[in-house]
Design a protein around this motif. Structure first.
Motif, short mmCIF file in Angstrom:
data_model
loop_
_atom_site.label_atom_id
_atom_site.label_comp_id
_atom_site.label_asym_id
_atom_site.label_seq_id
_atom_site.Cartn_x
_atom_site.Cartn_y
_atom_site.Cartn_z
N VAL A 144 0.89 -1.28 -0.08
CA VAL A 144 0.48 -0.14 -0.39
C VAL A 144 0.68 1.30 -0.02
CG1 VAL A 144 -2.09 1.13 1.27
CG2 VAL A 144 -1.79 -0.96 0.95
N SER A 145 0.71 1.91 -1.43
CA SER A 145 1.59 3.53 -0.56
C SER A 145 0.55 4.29 -0.59
CB SER A 145 1.46 4.46 -2.22
OG SER A 145 1.65 3.12 -3.12
N VAL A 146 1.44 5.26 0.93
CA VAL A 146 0.96 6.48 1.42
C VAL A 146 1.29 7.51 1.49
CG1 VAL A 146 0.40 7.12 3.68
CG2 VAL A 146 0.53 4.47 3.12
N LEU A 147 0.41 8.20 0.91
CA LEU A 147 1.28 10.22 0.17
C LEU A 147 0.61 11.02 1.04
CD1 LEU A 147 2.21 10.67 -2.50
CD2 LEU A 147 -0.09 11.81 -3.41
N PHE A 168 3.76 -0.16 4.01
CA PHE A 168 3.72 1.21 3.75
C PHE A 168 4.68 1.57 2.84
CE2 PHE A 168 0.25 1.74 7.29
CZ PHE A 168 -0.66 0.79 6.60
N SER A 169 4.38 1.79 1.74
CA SER A 169 5.59 2.50 0.79
C SER A 169 5.21 4.33 1.05
CB SER A 169 5.41 2.30 0.01
OG SER A 169 6.31 4.00 -1.15
N GLN A 187 1.36 9.25 -10.63
CA GLN A 187 2.40 8.42 -10.95
C GLN A 187 1.69 7.31 -9.92
OE1 GLN A 187 6.29 9.83 -9.86
NE2 GLN A 187 5.84 10.90 -11.58
N VAL A 188 1.14 7.57 -9.10
CA VAL A 188 0.71 6.47 -7.49
C VAL A 188 -0.38 5.69 -8.62
CG1 VAL A 188 -0.95 5.94 -5.62
CG2 VAL A 188 0.93 7.74 -5.69
N ARG A 189 0.11 4.05 -8.40
CA ARG A 189 -0.74 3.91 -8.47
C ARG A 189 -0.63 2.41 -8.06
NH1 ARG A 189 -1.26 6.03 -12.17
NH2 ARG A 189 -0.86 5.59 -14.26
N GLY A 190 -2.18 0.91 -7.59
CA GLY A 190 -2.21 0.16 -7.07
C GLY A 190 -2.88 0.43 -5.84
N ALA A 191 -2.68 0.13 -4.56
CA ALA A 191 -3.39 0.35 -2.99
C ALA A 191 -2.67 1.72 -2.77
CB ALA A 191 -3.76 -0.78 -2.66
N ASN A 462 -2.79 -7.19 9.36
CA ASN A 462 -2.23 -6.01 8.29
C ASN A 462 -0.94 -5.96 8.20
OD1 ASN A 462 -4.71 -4.93 8.01
ND2 ASN A 462 -4.65 -3.49 10.47
N LEU A 463 -0.27 -6.44 9.05
CA LEU A 463 1.44 -6.18 9.09
C LEU A 463 1.64 -7.53 8.04
CD1 LEU A 463 4.22 -4.93 9.88
CD2 LEU A 463 4.08 -6.92 11.19
N LEU A 464 1.28 -8.51 8.30
CA LEU A 464 1.66 -9.38 7.69
C LEU A 464 0.36 -9.10 5.79
CD1 LEU A 464 -0.26 -12.28 10.06
CD2 LEU A 464 3.07 -12.37 8.93
N ARG A 465 -0.65 -8.63 5.66
CA ARG A 465 -0.80 -8.10 4.31
C ARG A 465 0.41 -7.38 3.35
NH1 ARG A 465 -6.57 -8.95 5.79
NH2 ARG A 465 -6.08 -6.62 6.97
N ASN A 466 0.38 -6.88 4.76
CA ASN A 466 1.57 -5.08 3.88
C ASN A 466 2.74 -5.90 3.92
OD1 ASN A 466 1.53 -2.73 3.09
ND2 ASN A 466 0.74 -2.43 5.38
N ARG A 467 3.25 -7.01 4.26
CA ARG A 467 4.63 -6.59 4.37
C ARG A 467 5.08 -8.47 2.69
NH1 ARG A 467 7.59 -5.32 8.07
NH2 ARG A 467 9.59 -6.01 7.92
N LEU A 468 3.93 -9.89 3.25
CA LEU A 468 3.97 -10.64 2.31
C LEU A 468 3.61 -10.02 0.82
CD1 LEU A 468 2.68 -13.16 4.55
CD2 LEU A 468 5.08 -12.44 4.00
N ARG A 469 3.70 -11.44 -0.46
CA ARG A 469 3.63 -11.08 -1.44
C ARG A 469 2.16 -10.82 -2.04
NH1 ARG A 469 7.56 -15.32 -3.72
NH2 ARG A 469 6.20 -16.50 -2.00
#
Ligand SMILES: Nc1nc2c(ncn2[C@@H]2O[C@H](COP(=O)(O)OP(=O)(O)OP(=O)(O)O)[C@@H](O)[C@H]2O)c(=O)[nH]1
Length: 562
Positions: A144-147, A168-169, A187-191, A462-469
């Motif tokens: 997940v990208s966070v602006l 998060f990125s 430029q943001v793509r995806g979630a 949430n951490l698992l969802r974010n860190r795994l592929r």
């Protein structure tokens, strides 16, 4: 099939259109020969049924190939034959029955033939296919990208640091620089989600609304942080268009969870799998190309005998089905699909030129869910399929996901271990299964209360969802126990990955009133390939977890048979 350039797709669509026109010309030749006979009063039931089917096919597909006038002309002629064709269709000895010749039918066929000729010439001159399919770049992993939009506020930089372990990125932009903000949004793509403080909210909303105005992408959700938690202020923030409001001091796990759920929910329309059941080869390929170009996975089946195998292999979110597939009725096939409990809730949508509401209702009562009227334009097809896939996925999420964490339920994640073992055997790659368990979790509940315990469980999810592929599978195995399947992952990489996640988790601070506390986790890992069945691999990971608990918790142990 990966489609990488719109140019390539439009030339393939053009080839399909040419093929459609060639076939239409052939059909018209036969239609004209039959229509000629009607001029001398000869029209058999056989001929009428042939004309009806040819016109039906033309009217249902011409619009899709960018030739709507041709479709409408064919539809008008088809209607002239409809009542008789349906009556004849219900008879066993239809071919012996006399038929009436509709007035002006032969002239109508001549006009249609002329139209096909004119359109063929126009298409040959114009060259490339004109209705450009919507291109959509698919979601990029689960990250997940966070602006972060700042307005000279130090607090957001501090927040970024505190949220670092969640994976998060982050991208920071100043709200005073509308150009930079616009570029970052483009430029943001995806979630993704936007995070800002109240002072920057109105600037953020205006740049965000403007930048998404012309694009077909969904607007990113905006989460606002602020100090005034009064009803009036929250109302003002809601009125400005924010999706969530977090008062100071910010509850970090709650914020991480909200970013995650809003971002993923808003980007969820990217995905979808559609099985198209259609015997018209050009039409089926056209639908597939248009949907694939829009980021939707599509597969076609032209032979109903292969339908059940395709369903099992492809596991679509929805089925788009022609009402008549060769000699098979779509209505009956829908009923047959429902014989299998697994497909009871699979949405089946008819692609049909049937515009009689009574007939539509009749078909719906026999197992299909709704109609998409033929001809469907490319953009309508994409939009409607996307919405239906999204709804289908939401529904299946509700059925298959644990309500506290949104992860796969116990039985489903267990099934994934078996499936992964089968995939490993087929492809020869190596995969791991990981059992994770929170340490001393009873003490967390006893000390801070059950609802705090729930926050800890959700945070780890949430951490698992974010860190795994995106290809990794995560499930809630039991109360505070999680199961992860890591495809194509060696034990050494799995150990490093899970150790990193464990470290990040142990750094998180959970706030309860004035106090804060930390929680650690233990994990057991087993290589799926080393076992003859999934159950044994699971037991091995469980045994390794038990070893880890015995030898001090907070870490990872790999199963060893010694
Ligand atoms: N808050 C919350 N607690 C849960 C949930 N499901 C299970 N639990 C609790 O998790 C705790 C598990 O405790 P134990 O099995 O004794 O394990 P533990 O305290 O984590 O100890 P170790 O695993 O040995 O480190 C119990 O208190 C359960 O009530 C849940 O959904 N929410």
């Amino acid at each position: 099939m990966a489609l990488d350039s719109t140019g390539k797709i439009s030339s393939r669509l053009e080839v399909l259109r040419q093929r459609f026109l060639e076939r239409a010309k052939e059909d018209i030749k036969h239609l004209r020969a039959l229509a000629e006979k009607t001029r001398c009063g000869e029209f058999s039931a056989d001929g009428l049924l042939f004309c009806y089917q040819s016109l039906h096919r033309l009217s249902g597909s011409a619009g899709t190939f960018g030739l709507p006038e041709l479709g409408e002309a064919a539809k008008a002629l088809e209607k002239q034959l409809k009542v008789q064709a349906e009556e004849l269709g219900a008879l066993d000895d239809a071919f012996t029955h006399p038929v009436d010749i509709p007035e002006g039918f032969a002239d109508g066929i001549d006009a249609l033939a002329e139209l096909v000729e004119v359109k063929s010439q126009a298409v040959a001159q114009a060259g490339n296919y004109t209705e450009e399919p919507t291109t959509y770049k698919g979601s990029q992993g689960m990250q997940v990208s966070v602006l972060l939009v700042e307005k000279g506020d130090e607090r957001l930089a501090k927040l970024e640091k505190e949220m670092a372990p969640y994976g998060f990125s982050f991208t920071s932009v100043s709200s005073d620089d509308a150009g930079a903000l616009g570029n970052a949004l483009a430029q943001v793509r995806g979630a993704a989600a936007i995070l800002c403080r109240e002072s920057a909210l109105s600037d953020v909303m205006s740049v965000r609304n403007k930048s998404f105005e012309e694009s077909s992408r969904r607007r990113l959700p905006v989460i606002c942080l602020g100090s005034d938690n009064s009803f009036q202020n929250r109302y003002r923030v809601a009125e400005a268009g924010a999706f969530a409001f977090f008062p100071d001091p910010v509850d970090i796990p709650e914020l991480a969870e909200r970013i995650e759920s809003l971002a993923i929910e808003r980007s969820a329309n990217v995905q979808g799998r559609v099985l198209i059941v259609e015997d018209d080869a050009e039409l089926a390929e056209h639908y597939c190309l248009v949907l694939q170009a829009a980021g939707i996975e599509a597969q076609a089946v032209s032979e109903p005998l292969h339908l059940m195998a395709s369903l099992a292999d492809f596991e679509p979110d929805i089925v788009l089905m022609d009402v008549q597939i060769g000699d098979y009725s779509g209505v009956t096939l829908a009923r047959l699909i429902r014989f299998e409990p697994r497909w009871l809730s699979l949405p089946i949508i008819y692609l049909s030129s049937e515009d009689d509401p009574e007939n539509q209702l009749e078909a719906l009562s026999k197992g299909a869910d709704e109609f998409l009227m033929k001809p469907v334009s490319d953009s309508y097809l994409v939009r409607s399929v996307r919405i239906r896939c999204f709804r289908a996925r939401q529904l299946s999420e509700l059925m298959n996901r644990d309500s506290l964490t949104g992860l796969l339920k116990h039985s489903l994640i267990k099934e994934e271990v078996e499936k992964e073992l089968a995939r490993c055997r087929r492809s020869g790659y190596r995969s791991c299964v990981v059992m994770l368990d929170l340490d001393h979790f009873k003490t967390v509940n006893d000390t801070w209360g059950h609802s705090q315990g729930d926050i800890v469980i959700r945070t780890l999810a949430n951490l698992l969802r974010n860190r795994l592929r995106e290809t990794d599978m995560i499930g809630r195995y039991g109360g505070e126990e999680f199961l992860v399947v890591l495809p194509q992952c060696e034990v050494s990489s799995a150990t490093e990955l899970i150790r990193g996640i464990g470290e990040s988790f142990s750094e998180l601070s959970f706030v309860a009133g004035e106090s804060s506390y930390q929680v650690t986790l233990s994990a057991g890992i087993a290589a799926i390939n080393d076992f003859t069945n999934g159950e044994d691999a699971l037991n091995a990971a469980d045994q390794a977890l038990y070893e880890r608990k015995r030898s001090g918790r907070n870490g990872v142990t790999v199963y060893s048979s010694k």
